[in-house]
Design a protein around this motif. Structure first.
Motif, mmCIF file in Angstrom:
data_model
loop_
_atom_site.group_PDB
_atom_site.id
_atom_site.type_symbol
_atom_site.label_atom_id
_atom_site.label_comp_id
_atom_site.label_asym_id
_atom_site.label_seq_id
_atom_site.Cartn_x
_atom_site.Cartn_y
_atom_site.Cartn_z
ATOM 1 N N GLY A 11 15.177 32.181 21.894
ATOM 2 C CA GLY A 11 14.923 31.320 20.749
ATOM 3 C C GLY A 11 15.552 31.918 19.512
ATOM 4 N N CYS A 12 14.951 31.659 18.389
ATOM 5 C CA CYS A 12 15.473 32.156 17.117
ATOM 6 C C CYS A 12 15.450 33.679 17.087
ATOM 7 C CB CYS A 12 14.621 31.595 15.975
ATOM 8 S SG CYS A 12 15.103 32.217 14.350
ATOM 9 N N CYS A 47 24.911 27.012 15.338
ATOM 10 C CA CYS A 47 23.873 25.975 15.225
ATOM 11 C C CYS A 47 24.371 24.592 15.618
ATOM 12 C CB CYS A 47 23.297 25.935 13.809
ATOM 13 S SG CYS A 47 22.187 27.307 13.484
ATOM 14 N N ARG A 86 15.461 25.673 24.579
ATOM 15 C CA ARG A 86 14.547 25.384 23.468
ATOM 16 C C ARG A 86 13.420 26.409 23.441
ATOM 17 N NH1 ARG A 86 12.109 19.827 23.309
ATOM 18 N NH2 ARG A 86 11.221 20.580 21.379
ATOM 19 N N ASP A 90 12.727 24.482 18.108
ATOM 20 C CA ASP A 90 14.121 24.924 18.077
ATOM 21 C C ASP A 90 14.787 24.459 19.369
ATOM 22 O OD1 ASP A 90 13.770 26.222 15.632
ATOM 23 O OD2 ASP A 90 13.261 28.135 16.571
ATOM 24 N N TYR A 95 19.387 28.487 21.573
ATOM 25 C CA TYR A 95 18.016 28.990 21.666
ATOM 26 C C TYR A 95 17.592 29.262 23.109
ATOM 27 C CZ TYR A 95 17.954 27.274 16.887
ATOM 28 O OH TYR A 95 18.256 27.053 15.561
ATOM 29 N N TYR A 154 9.266 28.848 7.990
ATOM 30 C CA TYR A 154 9.502 29.132 9.406
ATOM 31 C C TYR A 154 8.881 30.473 9.784
ATOM 32 C CZ TYR A 154 11.948 29.502 13.874
ATOM 33 O OH TYR A 154 12.236 29.616 15.213
#
Length: 178
Positions: A11-12, A47, A86, A90, A95, A154
């Protein structure tokens, strides 16, 4: 002292970075990109989802203090390895859940841990296991992001709960300053 590096996408990268920065034995955590085709991608390009890169962290650690296996056990605790491309809200290939191994030993350990984790999760694990290819450090403003912006939306609603879970589940593995 032998130092090792683990490269993980879950993920992030802000989430993973914030957790591993608090882990005893970790020397450095850096956010970056790997797994794609474009050289020197920017955050915006990644992104857009067309470069093939994943957001990752490179965790430099002392294996005499924390093992690669422990790094992976934490990885599988702080993200959902069953959701393809995901993590929560996200969404996108950047991700994805991925382990990029540096050595054959890391590959073997990652395979073993993924097989074990298949018995823990109710859904199939979709974590990719690939050799590390070209790695690119993310822009400076992504480094140490949670520490610098803990109240950003976030960070407050997504990163902070992951850090809290890590602190609760792995309290004995926290750095003295965490």
């Amino acid at each position: 002292m032998a130092i090792e590096t683990a490269t993980l996408g879950g993920g992030c990268f802000w989430c993973l970075e914030a957790v591993y920065q608090e882990l005893k034995g970790v020397q450095h955590v850096e956010s970056g990109y790997t797994g794609g085709e474009l050289a020197n991608p920017t955050y915006e390009q990644v992104c857009e989802g067309r470069t093939g890169h994943a957001e990752v962290v490179q965790v430099t650690f002392d294996p005499d203090v924390v093992s690669y296996r422990e790094i992976l056990e934490i990885f599988f605790t702080i993200h959902d390895p069953t959701t393809l491309n995901r993590q929560g809200n996200d969404v996108g290939t950047q991700y994805r859940s991925a382990i990029y191994y540096h050595t054959p030993q890391q590959q073997d350990m990652a395979r073993h841990v993924v097989a074990e984790m298949a018995n823990v999760w109710d859904a199939p694990i979709v974590t990719e296991l690939n050799p590390l290819g070209p790695y690119y450090k993310a822009e400076d403003y992504h480094q140490d992001y949670f520490r610098q912006h803990p109240m950003q939306g976030y960070c407050a609603f997504v990163v902070a709960p992951k850090v809290a879970k890590f602190r609760k589940v792995f309290s004995e593995k926290l750095n003295a300053g965490a």
